[in-house]
Design an enzyme around this catalytic site. Structure first.
Site, short mmCIF file in Angstrom:
data_model
loop_
_atom_site.label_atom_id
_atom_site.label_comp_id
_atom_site.label_asym_id
_atom_site.label_seq_id
_atom_site.Cartn_x
_atom_site.Cartn_y
_atom_site.Cartn_z
N HIS A 1 0.91 -0.83 0.03
CA HIS A 1 0.69 -0.31 0.25
C HIS A 1 0.49 1.14 0.37
CE1 HIS A 1 -3.98 2.18 1.19
NE2 HIS A 1 -2.81 3.54 1.92
N GLU A 2 1.44 1.73 0.51
CA GLU A 2 3.16 2.39 1.13
C GLU A 2 3.47 2.64 0.30
OE1 GLU A 2 1.21 5.20 2.76
OE2 GLU A 2 0.72 3.37 4.45
N HIS B 1 1.82 4.54 -2.66
CA HIS B 1 1.52 5.91 -2.68
C HIS B 1 2.72 6.32 -2.85
CE1 HIS B 1 -2.04 6.65 -0.64
NE2 HIS B 1 -2.06 6.01 0.69
N GLU C 1 -4.43 7.90 -2.96
CA GLU C 1 -4.99 6.66 -2.73
C GLU C 1 -5.37 6.01 -3.48
OE1 GLU C 1 -4.88 6.50 1.32
OE2 GLU C 1 -5.06 4.35 1.25
ZN ZN Z 1 -3.18 5.14 2.29
#
Ligand code: ZN
Length: 506
Positions: A263-264, A267, A293
């Protein structure tokens, strides 16, 4: 020196101060001893105030006026004009908020975050309650610097998702909710997936090593980033050359660290992919929290929880976690990482129920800001709403109102809608990428992500904040934001997993 150079020089100093504040915050969330909390709050507040003063200097306003005229004949998609537009927007937002309020919020936030890191593990909402009451007051004061709003949440939402309002979010959420609730009901009627294989003891070092290997293949540039441990994972950037991610590890749940890392990393791929010549300007950032996101969710879920991804990576993770997964087949593992269930914690929620968690928080933010719910009643109201939406009692504030860092490390308002906007957009962007390059799914099955990453870089990442979220979505996908690709994606994934029937689709 030209007017533009003068402006860029000033913006670079603002960026230096803000990046220094971000570095202090990163340190606070990773390595700082807890005793440093009070002073750290003050230090961050000082830097934030100095950055705010530099940005709101009346001279900046004059430069913007001159440049409005100087650049008027340039085409709309000219980078300098985009810089001017975004700087003016940020400048106008900033001049309206008094510097004293900015530093009060910043210092208060640092204290509240520190209290939250103690309150959450000890399940002590009362410890944060007075602080949260002040956060609500400060958030209202911030919003009231922008008179003329329709909802008091609108100015706060505009900070993170420009062009979005409480009303438009509500309309989107209502439509989405109407389609998700029946899907959740249909799935949870089936026998739950067995995820015991994920819960076997797995040493921290092995988990971290595997996660790092996957994001290396995703294309995360370790010469321009690193990963450290924290309470609540996040990505932060100090420059194009230093985009960091954080994770947390639970040795009794191997999915936690892995998917938070993916997830990170999503980003970070966005931030690392921004054109280098935009570094140090307001354009060198993702265009909104929703679009940001969309990238974390795309790499975490649309790719990272897909059958194709694991067709390639399952033999690798079986080798890495031989004791835990050696005797588990791919089917069982794939079902386990995509288990749908009504659960308490947002960050652990599956893709289908996740948005219901977000909607609960968004509605409560609005209720607090608009004065329908007092902070002291928050745990009770949270429990009631959660029970209504999920049919479950909330076992503790730790897994209720204290679970998310957001209200404890920033204003109340504008913090949650981006997650659901991101989920919706993740499917829309992925769809557009596959339409442009139909071989992407086959590449993912061999662990090759270059073509997908290139499409995302070309259409999203490189532009930074040069386009508004709405412009970016239209340019990249050929249509405005729509929930249909997302609902389609969910159906195609979960229909076979849970043997759903066609009449359960509506
Ligand atoms: Zn996030």
């Amino acid at each position: 020196m030209t007017t533009l150079d003068d402006l860029k020089g000033r913006l670079l100093e603002v960026d230096d101060l803000s990046s220094a504040a971000s570095l202090l915050k990163w340190d606070q969330a990773t390595y700082m001893p807890s005793g440093g909390g009070i002073a750290r709050g003050r230090q961050v507040a000082t830097l934030t105030r100095l950055a705010h003063e530099k940005l709101t200097d009346p001279a900046v306003g004059k430069l913007l006026d001159v440049l409005d005229k100087e650049l008027a004949t340039r085409p709309d998609d000219d980078t300098d004009r985009a810089l001017l537009r975004v700087t003016r927007r940020t400048w106008e937002q900033s001049v309206r908020i008094p510097g004293a309020l900015v530093s009060e919020m910043s210092e208060h936030t640092a204290r509240t975050y520190q209290a939250w890191t103690v309150a959450r593990p000890s399940n002590d909402f009362e410890l944060t309650r007075p602080l949260l009451e002040k956060t609500l007051d400060l958030s209202r004061r911030m919003a009231n610097c922008f008179p003329g709003y329709e909802s008091i949440a609108d100015p706060l939402i505009a900070f993170s998702d420009y062009g979005v309002t409480a009303k438009s979010v509500r309309a989107l959420f209502t439509e989405l909710r109407g389609r998700l609730v029946p899907l959740v009901r249909a799935i949870t009627k089936r026998a739950p997936a067995d995820d015991a294989c994920l819960k076997k003891h797995t040493p921290e070092a092995d988990q971290l090593a595997f996660g790092l290997e996957v994001i290396k293949r995703y294309g995360y540039d370790f010469d321009r980033g690193r990963q450290d441990k924290t309470h609540h994972p996040f990505m932060t950037k100090f420059s194009q050359g230093d985009v960091r991610i954080t994770t947390r590890v639970r040795e009794d749940d191997m999915a936690d660290a892995l998917f938070s890392t993916l997830h990170e990393c999503g980003h970070a791929l966005y931030e690392q992919g921004i054109r280098a010549d935009l570094d140090g300007t307001p354009l060198s950032a993702g265009t909104s929290s929703g679009v940001h996101e969309s990238q974390s969710r795309l790499w975490e879920n649309v790719v990272g929880r897909s059958r194709g991804f694991w067709t390639h990576f399952y033999p690798e993770i079986q080798r890495a976690f031989a004791t835990q997964l050696g005797a588990v087949d791919l089917d069982t593992f794939y079902r386990a990482i995509n288990k749908v269930e009504r659960s308490h914690v947002r960050v652990d929620a599956d893709e289908v129920t996740y948005n219901l968690h977000v909607m609960l928080r968004f509605d409560l933010e609005l209720d607090m800001l608009e004065g329908r719910v007092a902070v002291k009643d928050l745990p009770r109201v949270w429990g009631e709403r959660f029970h209504a939406d999920f049919g479950l009692a909330v076992p503790s504030d730790k897994d209720g109102v204290l679970q998310d860092v957001h209200w404890y490390d920033g204003p109340i308002g504008g913090a949650f809608q981006g997650y659901t906007l991101g989920n919706v957009l993740s499917a829309q962007f992925f769809d557009a990428a596959v339409k442009a390059h139909p071989q992407i799914p086959a590449h993912i099955e061999r662990g090759d992500f270059a073509q997908l990453r290139d499409w995302l870089t070309q259409n999203i990442y490189q532009h930074g904040a040069a386009f508004t979220p709405a412009e970016l979505v239209s340019r990249a996908t050929g249509s405005p934001m729509s929930i249909e690709p997302y609902l389609d994606y969910l159906w195609k994934k979960y229909q076979p997993l849970y043997a759903l029937t066609e009449d359960e689709r509506r």
